[in-house]
Design a protein around this motif. Structure first.
Motif, short mmCIF file in Angstrom:
data_model
loop_
_atom_site.label_atom_id
_atom_site.label_comp_id
_atom_site.label_asym_id
_atom_site.label_seq_id
_atom_site.Cartn_x
_atom_site.Cartn_y
_atom_site.Cartn_z
N ALA A 345 0.80 -1.22 0.00
CA ALA A 345 0.00 0.00 0.00
C ALA A 345 0.83 1.27 0.00
O ALA A 345 0.29 2.36 0.07
N SER A 346 2.16 1.14 -0.10
CA SER A 346 3.01 2.32 -0.02
C SER A 346 2.84 3.20 -1.26
O SER A 346 2.49 2.72 -2.34
N SER A 347 3.09 4.48 -1.09
CA SER A 347 2.90 5.45 -2.16
C SER A 347 3.76 5.12 -3.38
O SER A 347 4.96 4.89 -3.26
N GLY A 348 3.14 5.07 -4.54
CA GLY A 348 3.85 4.81 -5.78
C GLY A 348 4.14 3.36 -6.05
O GLY A 348 4.63 3.02 -7.13
N LYS A 349 3.88 2.49 -5.07
CA LYS A 349 4.17 1.07 -5.26
C LYS A 349 2.98 0.21 -4.86
O LYS A 349 3.12 -0.91 -4.36
N PHE A 350 1.81 0.73 -5.11
CA PHE A 350 0.56 0.03 -4.80
C PHE A 350 0.45 -1.24 -5.64
O PHE A 350 0.83 -1.28 -6.81
N THR A 351 -0.05 -2.31 -5.05
CA THR A 351 -0.32 -3.55 -5.78
C THR A 351 -1.73 -4.03 -5.47
O THR A 351 -2.27 -3.76 -4.38
N TYR A 352 -2.32 -4.74 -6.41
CA TYR A 352 -3.65 -5.31 -6.19
C TYR A 352 -3.50 -6.68 -5.53
O TYR A 352 -2.63 -7.47 -5.89
N PRO A 353 -4.36 -6.96 -4.54
CA PRO A 353 -4.26 -8.24 -3.83
C PRO A 353 -4.92 -9.38 -4.59
O PRO A 353 -5.69 -9.16 -5.54
N GLY A 354 -4.63 -10.60 -4.16
CA GLY A 354 -5.31 -11.78 -4.68
C GLY A 354 -4.76 -12.28 -6.00
O GLY A 354 -4.10 -11.57 -6.75
N ARG A 355 -5.06 -13.56 -6.28
CA ARG A 355 -4.67 -14.18 -7.54
C ARG A 355 -5.58 -13.65 -8.64
O ARG A 355 -6.79 -13.60 -8.49
N LYS A 356 -4.97 -13.29 -9.78
CA LYS A 356 -5.73 -12.56 -10.80
C LYS A 356 -5.69 -13.24 -12.17
O LYS A 356 -4.83 -14.08 -12.44
N GLN A 357 -6.64 -12.83 -12.98
CA GLN A 357 -6.73 -13.26 -14.37
C GLN A 357 -6.93 -12.01 -15.23
O GLN A 357 -7.52 -11.02 -14.79
N ILE A 358 -6.43 -12.06 -16.45
CA ILE A 358 -6.65 -10.99 -17.43
C ILE A 358 -7.69 -11.48 -18.44
O ILE A 358 -7.49 -12.54 -19.06
N PHE A 359 -8.75 -10.75 -18.59
CA PHE A 359 -9.76 -11.09 -19.59
C PHE A 359 -9.70 -10.05 -20.70
O PHE A 359 -9.88 -8.86 -20.45
#
Length: 470
Positions: A345-359
Motif C-alpha cells: 500500500a506504499s505510495s507509488g508502489k501500490f499492488t492489487y491483492p489476490g490471484r488474478k486473471q486478465i480477460f
C-alpha cells in the motif's frame, strides 16, 4: 564450486539469486511458515517510456529453471562457510538438500501483448519455494520481454517485407544474455541472428556480412577495396558486401559495373555509416536490383525517420538499441498467503491483492481488434466476448503442456509460432497504442470483485496498523 571462474553451469542457477531470498527462506523455516501456500505475481507497474504495450517473453526458460531447481552438497557447504547463516535453523539445510519446485505456474503465452499492472506470470507454491525463485524469474522475464517488445516495435515500424537481423551479441549484458536476446528477437518477429551459437541451438541459419577490418586488411595487403570484395566472394560467393569503409557511392558504382558485366552476383550491400537516406538513394540508383541493408545503432525511431525521409533500405541490422535501453522493470510481489489476500500500500508502489486473471475483449468482426482488458480475480469467469489470457503451464512442478519451440511453420520459414502470435497480438492493437512516439496508454478495467477485495484488504491493513500504533 570453483572460484576461479564465473562461467555458469545449469546447477549454478539455484544460487543465482539475491541473498535476501535465502535469508527470508531461512526465516520462514524458523517461523514455521515455509510450507504455507503462497502466490506471487510478476508484472510491471509502468511501461518503459513511449511503450504502449509489453510483449511477454522468457517463459520457456523460467519453466526449465523451475524443473531443474536443486541445491548440491557443495553449494550448501559454501553457504554454510559464509557464516551468514550461523543462526539459521537446522531444518533450513535439510530443506535445501531435498529442494524441488512443487508448485503451479500460470502465465500468458509468450508473444502476448500486456499492459501495466497485468501479470505476465503467477507462481503458486509453498512460501519458501515461491520466494526463492524471484530473482531468476525477474532476470529472465524482464530482459527477454524488453528485447521482444523492441523487436515487435521494430517489425511494426519496418513493415512485413523488411529483413530484420539481430546483431546485438556484442552489446548484450553478458554471454547468456546474448543467447536470450537472439531467442527473444526471433520469437518477436526478426528474421535471423548473427549469433552463431544461438542460431544453431535454435535450429536457424545465422546471418551476417563482414566487418570493416577485412576490407582494410585486404586493401592494405592486396591493393584495393575491389580486391577485398573479390577475395571474400571467392569463399562466400554472392554474399552481401560492406561498402562504406571508404566511399560508399564509389564502391557501389564499381560493383554496378561488375554486376552489369556479369563478373559477380551480389545478394546485398550494407551501409553502416553516413547519411543513410542520401546514400541509400544513390546506391539504389546504381544497384537497382540489389538489396540494401543498413546498420549502426538503429532503433524504431530512426527506422521511422528513414522511411519518412524516403530512404531506400530493404533490411536493417539491429544491435545496441535492441538489447539495451529503458528496462522493463517488472516486479514480483506476494498477492496471497494461506488464502489471505495481501497487497503493498506504499505510495507509488501500490499492488492489487489476490490471484488474478486478465480477460481480453475484442471488437466483433472478422478481424480480431483489441477493445480492452479486464483485470479480475482468478476465480471469476469470462464474460461474453472475453478471453482469459493466463494459462496453467506447470502443475505440481511438472509442465502441463509442451513449451513452444522456435520452429518454422511455413515452408520458407517466414514466421515462427511465437512470432506469429506476437504479430497477431500487435496487429490487434489500435494504431494509437502501437505508435512509437507518445502512444495511447491502456489501463485495464478493474473488476468489481477485485475492487471489493482491494478495499477489504486495505481496511484490514489500516486496522492492523492502527492497533499496532495505539
Amino acid at each position: 564450486m570453483q572460484d576461479e571462474t564465473l562461467n555458469l553451469n545449469q546447477e549454478d542457477y539455484s544460487l543465482l539469486t539475491d541473498l535476501y531470498q535465502l535469508t527470508m527462506a531461512a526465516c520462514y523455516v524458523g517461523e514455521g511458515l515455509d510450507q504455507r501456500q503462497a502466490s506471487f505475481e510478476m508484472f510491471v507497474r509502468h511501461l518503459p517510456q513511449n511503450f504502449g504495450y509489453l510483449i511477454a517473453m522468457g517463459l520457456a526458460q523460467v519453466l526449465e529453471y523451475l524443473e531443474q531447481l536443486r541445491f548440491t552438497p557443495d553449494q550448501i557447504t559454501a553457504l554454510q562457510a559464509t557464516g551468514i547463516f550461523d543462526n539459521a535453523p537446522a531444518e533450513f539445510w535439510s530443506l535445501l538438500a531435498t529442494a524441488r519446485f512443487t508448485g503451479d505456474v500460470w502465465a500468458v503465452p509468450e508473444g502476448t501483448a500486456v499492459f501495466a499492472n497485468e501479470p505476465l506470470l503467477r507462481v503458486e507454491a509453498p512460501l519458501w519455494q515461491a520466494q526463492i525463485v524471484e530473482t531468476y524469474v525477474l532476470n529472465v522475464l524482464n530482459y527477454q520481454s524488453l528485447v521482444a517488445t523492441r523487436a515487435a516495435r521494430l517489425r511494426d515500424v519496418a513493415g512485413p517485407e523488411a529483413t530484420l537481423l539481430e546483431f546485438g551479441t556484442r552489446r548484450a549484458f553478458g554471454p547468456q544474455a546474448s543467447l536470450w536476446t537472439a531467442r527473444a528477437a526471433l520469437a518477436a518477429g526478426l528474421n535471423s541472428t548473427s549469433n552463431v551459437l544461438a542460431a544453431l541451438k535454435l535450429g536457424r541459419q545465422p546471418s551476417g556480412t563482414m566487418a570493416h577490418s577485412l576490407v582494410m586488411a585486404l586493401t592494405a595487403i592486396q591493393g584495393s577495396e575491389d580486391e577485398a570484395f573479390t577475395a571474400f566472394h571467392r569463399y562466400f560467393p554472392g554474399a552481401p558486401l560492406l561498402i562504406d569503409t571508404y566511399d560508399s557511392v564509389a564502391a557501389a558504382s564499381r560493383l554496378a559495373e561488375r554486376v552489369k558485366a556479369g563478373e559477380i552476383e551480389l545478394s546485398g550491400v550494407r551501409l553502416d555509416s553516413g547519411d543513410l537516406v542520401e546514400l541509400s538513394q544513390r546506391v539504389r540508383s546504381l544497384l537497382p536490383n540489389v538489396p540494401i541493408f543498413a546498420s549502426g545503432d538503429l532503433d524504431e525511431y530512426e527506422i521511422l525517420r528513414l522511411k519518412k525521409a524516403g530512404a531506400n533500405i530493404d533490411g536493417y541490422g539491429l544491435g545496441t538499441k535492441l538489447v539495451t535501453g529503458s528496462p522493463a522493470n517488472g516486479v514480483y510481489k506476494l498477492v496471497e498467503i494461506d488464502g489471505i489476500p495481501v497487497m503493498k500500500a506504499s505510495s507509488g508502489k501500490f499492488t492489487y491483492p489476490g490471484r488474478k486473471q486478465i480477460f481480453r475483449r475484442f471488437k466483433s468482426g472478422a478481424e480480431q481488434e483489441f477493445e480492452g482488458d479486464r483485470l479480475a480475480l482468478a476465480t471469476e469467469s469470462a464474460a461474453d466476448g472475453e478471453q482469459p489470457l493466463m494459462q496453467l503451464v506447470m502443475k505440481q512442478g511438472q509442465r502441463v503442456q509442451p513449451v513452444e519451440e522456435l520452429e518454422a511453420i511455413a515452408p520458407q520459414g517466414e514466421l515462427l509460432r511465437i512470432a506469429q502470435r506476437t504479430l497477431n497480438s500487435v496487429n490487434s492493437l489500435p494504431a494509437p497504442i502501437r505508435q512509437v512516439e507518445h502512444p495511447l496508454s491502456v489501463t485495464p478495467e478493474i473488476s468489481p470483485a477485485l475492487q471489493e477485495m482491494t478495499q477489504r484488504t486495505q481496511q484490514r491493513i489500516r486496522k492492523s496498523y492502527t492497533e499496532q500504533n495505539s
